[in-house]
Design an enzyme around this catalytic site. Structure first.
Site, PDB file in Angstrom:
ATOM      1  CD  GLU A 101      39.187  35.073  39.765  1.00 48.40           C
ATOM      2  OE1 GLU A 101      39.365  35.928  40.636  1.00 48.40           O
ATOM      3  OE2 GLU A 101      38.102  34.904  39.186  1.00 48.40           O
TER       4      GLU A 101
HETATM    5  C1  ACM Z   1      38.576  37.619  35.983  1.00 47.44           C
HETATM    6  O1  ACM Z   1      38.272  38.769  36.337  1.00 47.44           O
HETATM    7  N1  ACM Z   1      38.554  36.624  36.844  1.00 47.44           N
HETATM    8  C2  ACM Z   1      38.979  37.336  34.633  1.00 47.44           C
END
Ligand code: ACM
Length: 498
Positions: free
Chosen positions: A309
């Site tokens: 992310e």
């Molecule tokens: C995640 O759930 N950002 C690995």
């Protein structure tokens, strides 16, 4: 039928003959090398039955005794997924054979880790009744399907220390999981003291989501937890999440921020807003120091670099920073794990890529596997145990939908992505992110009963798994959970027997 072993063993024969009775003074015999497994089994049986067992280094057989033997010739029952997970116990090392009748119990394995797996089966077999504790007459031959069977816990959004995590490790042992992955850093907190960077916990560990109290592992509490897990045959994989999810680091170290000003603390639950900056001179030293220190604190073979992310960074810079983190891990003689996004960085052969979001394009993963990467399966829709069971669940998130017990049970890691060859899949890991979870009871309520479902996905071969049979067996497990004081969710999908 009363035997209700989870995960289901490869071979189980229930004899119609008399059980083994556990009496005051029942002896538990083993060899010197088997002592850690014998001591653990004696401890859990004493807790379960109220009767102490005498552990002795001695050869049997002795009528009515329990014996744990190491047997280098024991062949694992045929089966297993393709290949072992590098650095973890092999299938042959975790294999065990158990024979019980009214004359005694004999547990054999090639390796201590096999005795530890078999000891969990013995614990699940104990029945308490009017005439005391007994173990039914059975023959079990068993070995795991997948080598990596893990649980990831986020201790950054809310901190969970040894008092909360030791009961979780006990559960991992009871269900034959072999990896505890700890997500130690995120925007909201830095949870492990690193000798070369004391400012990280000094400045960024006191809070948590919603302004709740924080915390962090110091060297001793960390070493104790790692040892507690190792005593149960469980490897700890620590994660420092870079180059995103780093506000705790940016709050502690202004030199990681363009302009030099530390960022404010953050105790919300947004993701994707914080990042390291490759062109700042402090960044490379930070990456080298934190992963070098983490390697020093980690006896296990793997370090996790995060990598998920990162929403505000050019791809080239992402590749550079993940590459620097991975290089620091390899320089410290450890193997690299990263979340799914690291597949886009042309990871080195042997890198374990942890799949979590099935909405992402699988093409980079397929290419990474062609380059020698391995795959660990944690698809959120199956394995994220912080997702709500259903719309009525008060705790948890729902960004990837709901995960009922059946969702957690009815899938096969090697078949999740048809584009990824099964030989590259090292196993399965459940994950619990803790934005909404504050206490041990919250954590347990999300794990139970879904963690045993994931454990069976990891341990039992797909052709031996059956939802109806799993429901029947799982229905009897609340007695085990309650005996250890664990909260659990009475999912309507199971006809609970208590
Ligand atoms: C995640 O759930 N950002 C690995």
């Amino acid at each position: 039928m009363t035997v209700h072993i989870v995960p289901a063993p490869a071979v189980l024969v229930e004899h119609p003959t008399a059980p083994l009775l556990l009496r005051a003074g029942t002896r538990l015999l083993t060899c010197e090398a088997g002592l850690p497994a014998a001591a653990l089994l004696a401890e859990v049986l004493a807790r379960a039955t109220g009767r102490a067992l005498e552990v002795e280094v001695a050869q049997g057989p002795v009528p009515g005794a329990l014996r744990l033997e190491l047997d280098g010739d024991l062949e694992p029952v045929p089966g297993g997924a393709v290949g072992d997970a590098p650095g973890l116990a092999t299938r042959a090392q975790e294999a065990y054979r158990l024979d019980v009748d009214s004359d005694g119990l004999l547990l054999r394995a090639r390796d201590l880790r096999g005795l530890l797996r078999g000891a969990a089966t013995v614990r699940q077999l104990v029945e308490l009744g009017g005439d005391g504790a007994r173990i039914p007459a059975v023959q079990v031959e068993d070995a795991p399907h997948h080598g990596w069977r893990g649980l990831s816990i986020d201790v950054a959004r809310h901190f969970f220390g040894p008092a909360d995590l030791e009961p979780v490790v006990d559960l991992l042992w009871l269900y034959k999981l072999d990896v505890l992955h700890l997500h130690l850093t995120d925007d909201q907190g830095w949870r492990i003291d690193l000798p070369s960077r004391p400012e990280l916990v000094a400045r960024s560990s006191t809070g948590a989501v919603d302004g709740d109290p924080g915390g962090a592992f110091d060297g001793q509490t960390w070493a104790d937890l790692v040892a507690y897990a190792a005593d149960r045959g469980i490897v700890v994989v620590p994660e420092i999440d870079v180059p995103g999810h780093v506000n705790a680091a940016l709050h502690a170290c202004g030199d990681l921020v363009p302009g030099g000003e530390p960022t404010p603390e953050y105790h919300g639950i947004d993701v994707g807003f914080s990042r390291l900056t490759a062109e700042l001179p402090a960044t490379s030293a930070f990456l080298r120091d934190v992963f070098t220190d983490l390697a020093e604190l980690t006896p296990g073979p793997y370090l996790h670099v995060g990598g998920d992310e990162v929403l505000t960074m050019a791809h080239e810079e992402y590749v550079d920073l993940v590459g620097q983190a991975a290089a620091a891990v390899r320089a410290a003689d450890k193997l690299v794990v990263g979340w799914q996004e690291v597949a886009t960085t042309s990871p080195a052969p042997g890198t374990v890529v942890q799949v979590w979001d099935l909405r992402q394009d699988p093409a980079p993963l397929v290419e990474a596997v062609q380059g020698g990467a391995l795959v660990l399966m944690s698809p959120a829709t199956r394995a994220y145990l912080d997702l709500k069971y259903d719309a009525t669940t008060s705790l948890g998130l729902d960004w990837a939908g709901h995960v009922q017990v059946h969702d957690a049970y009815d899938w096969e890691p090697a078949a999740v992505l048809p584009e990824v060859p099964g030989h590259a899949v090292v196993g399965v890991e459940a994950a619990v992110f803790t934005e909404t979870l504050r206490t041990r009871d919250d954590l347990m309520w999300m794990l139970l009963p879904r963690l045993p479902a994931i454990a069976e996905v990891g341990w039992t071969s797909p052709d031996a798994r059956d939802w109806a049979d799993f429901r029947r067996r799982l229905a009897r497990h609340p007695a085990l959970w309650s005996a250890d004081g664990n909260a659990w969710h009475p999912s309507a999908q199971i006809d609970w027997l208590g």
